[in-house]
Design a protein around this motif. Structure first.
Motif, PDB file in Angstrom:
ATOM      1  N   THR A 160      63.408  84.240  42.400  1.00 47.89           N
ATOM      2  CA  THR A 160      63.179  84.173  43.849  1.00 47.89           C
ATOM      3  C   THR A 160      63.228  85.563  44.471  1.00 47.89           C
ATOM      4  OG1 THR A 160      64.218  81.977  43.894  1.00 47.89           O
ATOM      5  CG2 THR A 160      63.938  83.094  46.002  1.00 47.89           C
ATOM      6  N   LEU A 161      64.170  86.379  44.020  1.00 46.84           N
ATOM      7  CA  LEU A 161      64.260  87.751  44.522  1.00 46.84           C
ATOM      8  C   LEU A 161      63.006  88.542  44.167  1.00 46.84           C
ATOM      9  CD1 LEU A 161      65.808  90.076  45.835  1.00 46.84           C
ATOM     10  CD2 LEU A 161      66.944  90.480  43.629  1.00 46.84           C
ATOM     11  N   ALA A 162      62.488  88.335  42.960  1.00 50.53           N
ATOM     12  CA  ALA A 162      61.263  89.029  42.548  1.00 50.53           C
ATOM     13  C   ALA A 162      60.093  88.641  43.446  1.00 50.53           C
ATOM     14  CB  ALA A 162      60.949  88.712  41.087  1.00 50.53           C
ATOM     15  N   VAL A 163      59.972  87.355  43.733  1.00 43.66           N
ATOM     16  CA  VAL A 163      58.885  86.882  44.606  1.00 43.66           C
ATOM     17  C   VAL A 163      59.082  87.398  46.031  1.00 43.66           C
ATOM     18  CG1 VAL A 163      57.809  84.833  45.613  1.00 43.66           C
ATOM     19  CG2 VAL A 163      58.467  84.836  43.200  1.00 43.66           C
ATOM     20  N   PHE A 164      60.317  87.342  46.514  1.00 39.12           N
ATOM     21  CA  PHE A 164      60.623  87.808  47.869  1.00 39.12           C
ATOM     22  C   PHE A 164      60.288  89.294  48.023  1.00 39.12           C
ATOM     23  CE2 PHE A 164      63.663  89.796  50.805  1.00 39.12           C
ATOM     24  CZ  PHE A 164      63.418  89.071  51.964  1.00 39.12           C
ATOM     25  N   ALA A 165      60.657  90.090  47.021  1.00 39.48           N
ATOM     26  CA  ALA A 165      60.395  91.532  47.086  1.00 39.48           C
ATOM     27  C   ALA A 165      58.897  91.824  47.055  1.00 39.48           C
ATOM     28  CB  ALA A 165      61.112  92.242  45.936  1.00 39.48           C
ATOM     29  N   ILE A 166      58.152  91.055  46.274  1.00 40.42           N
ATOM     30  CA  ILE A 166      56.696  91.244  46.250  1.00 40.42           C
ATOM     31  C   ILE A 166      56.088  90.904  47.609  1.00 40.42           C
ATOM     32  CG2 ILE A 166      54.563  90.205  45.371  1.00 40.42           C
ATOM     33  CD1 ILE A 166      55.649  90.347  42.609  1.00 40.42           C
ATOM     34  N   SER A 167      56.615  89.864  48.253  1.00 38.28           N
ATOM     35  CA  SER A 167      56.101  89.513  49.583  1.00 38.28           C
ATOM     36  C   SER A 167      56.380  90.631  50.583  1.00 38.28           C
ATOM     37  CB  SER A 167      56.720  88.195  50.062  1.00 38.28           C
ATOM     38  OG  SER A 167      58.082  88.352  50.406  1.00 38.28           O
ATOM     39  N   ARG A 168      57.549  91.261  50.468  1.00 36.60           N
ATOM     40  CA  ARG A 168      57.872  92.398  51.336  1.00 36.60           C
ATOM     41  C   ARG A 168      56.968  93.597  51.010  1.00 36.60           C
ATOM     42  NH1 ARG A 168      62.777  93.037  54.101  1.00 36.60           N
ATOM     43  NH2 ARG A 168      63.327  91.034  55.060  1.00 36.60           N
ATOM     44  N   TRP A 169      56.704  93.800  49.733  1.00 36.69           N
ATOM     45  CA  TRP A 169      55.833  94.900  49.298  1.00 36.69           C
ATOM     46  C   TRP A 169      54.432  94.736  49.871  1.00 36.69           C
ATOM     47  CZ3 TRP A 169      52.049  94.616  45.029  1.00 36.69           C
ATOM     48  CH2 TRP A 169      51.513  95.870  44.684  1.00 36.69           C
ATOM     49  N   ARG A 170      53.934  93.515  49.839  1.00 39.17           N
ATOM     50  CA  ARG A 170      52.593  93.288  50.370  1.00 39.17           C
ATOM     51  C   ARG A 170      52.573  93.372  51.896  1.00 39.17           C
ATOM     52  NH1 ARG A 170      48.324  88.281  50.394  1.00 39.17           N
ATOM     53  NH2 ARG A 170      46.476  89.606  50.416  1.00 39.17           N
ATOM     54  N   ARG A 171      53.677  92.998  52.522  1.00 38.45           N
ATOM     55  CA  ARG A 171      53.744  93.045  53.979  1.00 38.45           C
ATOM     56  C   ARG A 171      53.523  94.470  54.498  1.00 38.45           C
ATOM     57  NH1 ARG A 171      56.001  89.463  57.568  1.00 38.45           N
ATOM     58  NH2 ARG A 171      56.835  88.262  55.829  1.00 38.45           N
ATOM     59  N   CYS A 172      53.964  95.450  53.697  1.00 37.03           N
ATOM     60  CA  CYS A 172      53.770  96.858  54.093  1.00 37.03           C
ATOM     61  C   CYS A 172      52.526  97.445  53.422  1.00 37.03           C
ATOM     62  CB  CYS A 172      55.011  97.680  53.766  1.00 37.03           C
ATOM     63  SG  CYS A 172      55.422  97.741  52.014  1.00 37.03           S
ATOM     64  N   LYS A 173      51.552  96.574  53.122  1.00 41.38           N
ATOM     65  CA  LYS A 173      50.263  96.991  52.553  1.00 41.38           C
ATOM     66  C   LYS A 173      50.420  97.705  51.210  1.00 41.38           C
ATOM     67  CE  LYS A 173      48.056  95.423  56.131  1.00 41.38           C
ATOM     68  NZ  LYS A 173      47.239  94.186  56.015  1.00 41.38           N
ATOM     69  N   CYS A 174      51.387  97.260  50.432  1.00 41.77           N
ATOM     70  CA  CYS A 174      51.610  97.785  49.073  1.00 41.77           C
ATOM     71  C   CYS A 174      51.904  99.282  49.068  1.00 41.77           C
ATOM     72  CB  CYS A 174      50.407  97.497  48.175  1.00 41.77           C
ATOM     73  SG  CYS A 174      49.922  95.758  48.111  1.00 41.77           S
ATOM     74  N   SER A 175      52.529  99.764  50.143  1.00 37.72           N
ATOM     75  CA  SER A 175      52.783 101.206  50.247  1.00 37.72           C
ATOM     76  C   SER A 175      54.215 101.587  49.885  1.00 37.72           C
ATOM     77  CB  SER A 175      52.471 101.689  51.671  1.00 37.72           C
ATOM     78  OG  SER A 175      53.303 101.027  52.613  1.00 37.72           O
ATOM     79  N   GLN A 176      55.147 100.655  49.995  1.00 42.18           N
ATOM     80  CA  GLN A 176      56.550 100.962  49.715  1.00 42.18           C
ATOM     81  C   GLN A 176      56.900 100.512  48.297  1.00 42.18           C
ATOM     82  OE1 GLN A 176      59.216  99.475  52.714  1.00 42.18           O
ATOM     83  NE2 GLN A 176      58.101 100.418  54.395  1.00 42.18           N
ATOM     84  N   THR A 177      56.917 101.465  47.384  1.00 44.09           N
ATOM     85  CA  THR A 177      57.188 101.127  45.979  1.00 44.09           C
ATOM     86  C   THR A 177      58.628 100.652  45.774  1.00 44.09           C
ATOM     87  OG1 THR A 177      57.694 103.466  45.561  1.00 44.09           O
ATOM     88  CG2 THR A 177      55.449 102.716  45.099  1.00 44.09           C
ATOM     89  N   ARG A 178      59.468 100.879  46.772  1.00 36.41           N
ATOM     90  CA  ARG A 178      60.858 100.420  46.665  1.00 36.41           C
ATOM     91  C   ARG A 178      60.909  98.913  46.439  1.00 36.41           C
ATOM     92  NH1 ARG A 178      64.508  98.770  50.998  1.00 36.41           N
ATOM     93  NH2 ARG A 178      62.801  99.242  52.420  1.00 36.41           N
ATOM     94  N   TRP A 179      60.105  98.167  47.195  1.00 32.51           N
ATOM     95  CA  TRP A 179      60.112  96.719  47.054  1.00 32.51           C
ATOM     96  C   TRP A 179      59.509  96.286  45.723  1.00 32.51           C
ATOM     97  CZ3 TRP A 179      63.264  93.930  49.603  1.00 32.51           C
ATOM     98  CH2 TRP A 179      63.631  94.261  50.910  1.00 32.51           C
ATOM     99  N   LEU A 180      58.505  97.010  45.266  1.00 25.11           N
ATOM    100  CA  LEU A 180      57.910  96.685  43.965  1.00 25.11           C
ATOM    101  C   LEU A 180      58.920  96.933  42.849  1.00 25.11           C
ATOM    102  CD1 LEU A 180      55.317  95.798  42.502  1.00 25.11           C
ATOM    103  CD2 LEU A 180      54.747  98.221  42.252  1.00 25.11           C
ATOM    104  N   THR A 181      59.690  97.996  42.981  1.00 29.75           N
ATOM    105  CA  THR A 181      60.716  98.300  41.978  1.00 29.75           C
ATOM    106  C   THR A 181      61.799  97.228  41.967  1.00 29.75           C
ATOM    107  OG1 THR A 181      60.319 100.670  42.294  1.00 29.75           O
ATOM    108  CG2 THR A 181      62.360 100.035  41.190  1.00 29.75           C
ATOM    109  N   ILE A 182      62.212  96.807  43.158  1.00 28.59           N
ATOM    110  CA  ILE A 182      63.218  95.741  43.244  1.00 28.59           C
ATOM    111  C   ILE A 182      62.700  94.476  42.569  1.00 28.59           C
ATOM    112  CG2 ILE A 182      64.408  94.183  44.839  1.00 28.59           C
ATOM    113  CD1 ILE A 182      64.616  96.535  46.791  1.00 28.59           C
ATOM    114  N   SER A 183      61.441  94.160  42.809  1.00 27.08           N
ATOM    115  CA  SER A 183      60.848  92.971  42.198  1.00 27.08           C
ATOM    116  C   SER A 183      60.816  93.092  40.679  1.00 27.08           C
ATOM    117  CB  SER A 183      59.429  92.761  42.734  1.00 27.08           C
ATOM    118  OG  SER A 183      58.842  91.614  42.161  1.00 27.08           O
ATOM    119  N   ALA A 184      60.447  94.262  40.187  1.00 26.09           N
ATOM    120  CA  ALA A 184      60.385  94.468  38.737  1.00 26.09           C
ATOM    121  C   ALA A 184      61.772  94.366  38.105  1.00 26.09           C
ATOM    122  CB  ALA A 184      59.768  95.832  38.435  1.00 26.09           C
TER     123      ALA A 184
END
Length: 325
Positions: A160-184
């Motif tokens: 769920t955290l991985a999915v949530f972080a990806i949704s946050r990553w996309r919300r910022c137009k895939c610009s904040q790699t922090r959320w992508l890293t959290i998801s990974a």
């Protein structure tokens, strides 16, 4: 003037009524949620008696403690990745077999909080967000698992955290790699909790590639982001794979053992039980007399035929409402 004053009074009264109903709904949901948490918390305060906890989730860490470190026990379930079980090992080292139940309960609560946050982010409102969290936490199988020293809710939380972080990553137009890293990282921790997370891992990797390619119009970079996502997750998963490869020459033992070990020893548990998809169908047929179609329908039967403490009927039932999700 009187009509105007009267209409203003009625309008104000209606606004007040709407506000009051919203407040009533809020406090009602909060009370039910608090009651659910309290009841499960009281259940957590009892000694563990569930079978899987006693023969696997607590037993394996206890054996490692007695041995002074990790060693090959020889049972097929002991080769599973054990991120959450390591937390239980820490509890057992302090002499508590009840604290692991609270840890598992915490994973359930944390998942409920993520659901709440996601719904709030989607502008659903506080009451709807609370209702979403309550629906999850009050699902019978979640309530039951929350009071056991299992790993299922840990796995649920990480995915769920991985999915949530990806949704946050996309919300910022895939610009904040922090959320992508959290998801990974969350995906990697899920892989290190149970092999079943491999399915989610594949889908999450594809979603990363799809979202980046769609939003940024750069397919080459999208593949690169997908590779980075997968690399981080697999890096966190790799210690368990390395351990299993050293012990059995199969990084995901006992699954697909016929592929990694074409000529297994007769004493190999995977050779006896069967592995892979065909092995699962064969096991259900031999153990419960289920046909191919009955086994294939398990994802649906789970919602209607599930029974607590019954291995044949999936050791629990999911809320049929979740089919609509």
């Amino acid at each position: 003037m009187k009509k105007s004053s009267l209409s203003s009074h009625i309008s104000g009264h209606q606004c007040s009524a709407r506000f009051s109903s919203g407040q009533i709904a809020f406090w009602t949901l909060l009370l039910i949620l608090a009651s659910e948490i309290l009841i499960v918390g009281l259940m957590c305060a009892t000694p563990p008696i569930s079978r899987d906890a006693l023969i696997y989730h607590l037993a394996v860490p206890k054996l490692w403690l007695k041995h002074g470190g990790m060693y090959e026990i020889g049972q097929s379930f002991a080769y599973s990745p054990m991120n959450v079980n390591l937390l239980y090992l820490l509890c057992l080292s302090f002499g508590s077999d009840i604290l692991p139940k609270f840890i598992h309960h915490f994973f359930g609560l944390a998942t409920g909080f993520l659901i709440y946050k996601y719904l709030k982010d989607e502008k659903m409102g506080t009451n709807w967000a609370l209702l979403g969290s309550l629906l999850f936490l009050s699902t019978p199988i979640v309530s039951r698992l929350s009071s056991e020293a299992y790993i299922d809710l840990g796995l649920t939380f990480f995915i769920t955290l991985a999915v949530f972080a990806i949704s946050r990553w996309r919300r910022c137009k895939c610009s904040q790699t922090r959320w992508l890293t959290i998801s990974a990282v969350a995906a990697g921790l899920a892989l290190g909790t149970d092999y079943s997370a491999l399915i989610s891992f594949v889908f999450l990797t594809l979603i990363v590639i799809y979202y980046y390619a769609k939003d940024r119009r750069e397919p080459t970079k999208a593949v690169g982001y997908g590779i980075c996502f997968a690399a981080i997750a697999l890096l966190l998963f790799s210690p368990w794979c390395i351990r299993n490869y050293i012990w059995t020459s199969n990084p995901i033992y006992p699954h697909y053992n016929s592929f990694f070990n074409p000529h297994p020893l007769p004493s190999n548990p995977a050779n006896i039980q069967g592995s892979g998809i065909s092995g699962f169908f064969r096991q259900r047929e031999l153990a419960y007399g289920e046909s191919f179609w009955e086994v294939l329908a398990i994802p649906i039967r789970f919602f209607f035929q599930g029974r607590d403490n019954s291995e044949q009927f999936f050791a629990g039932r999911l809320n049929p409402i979740l089919i609509l999700a």
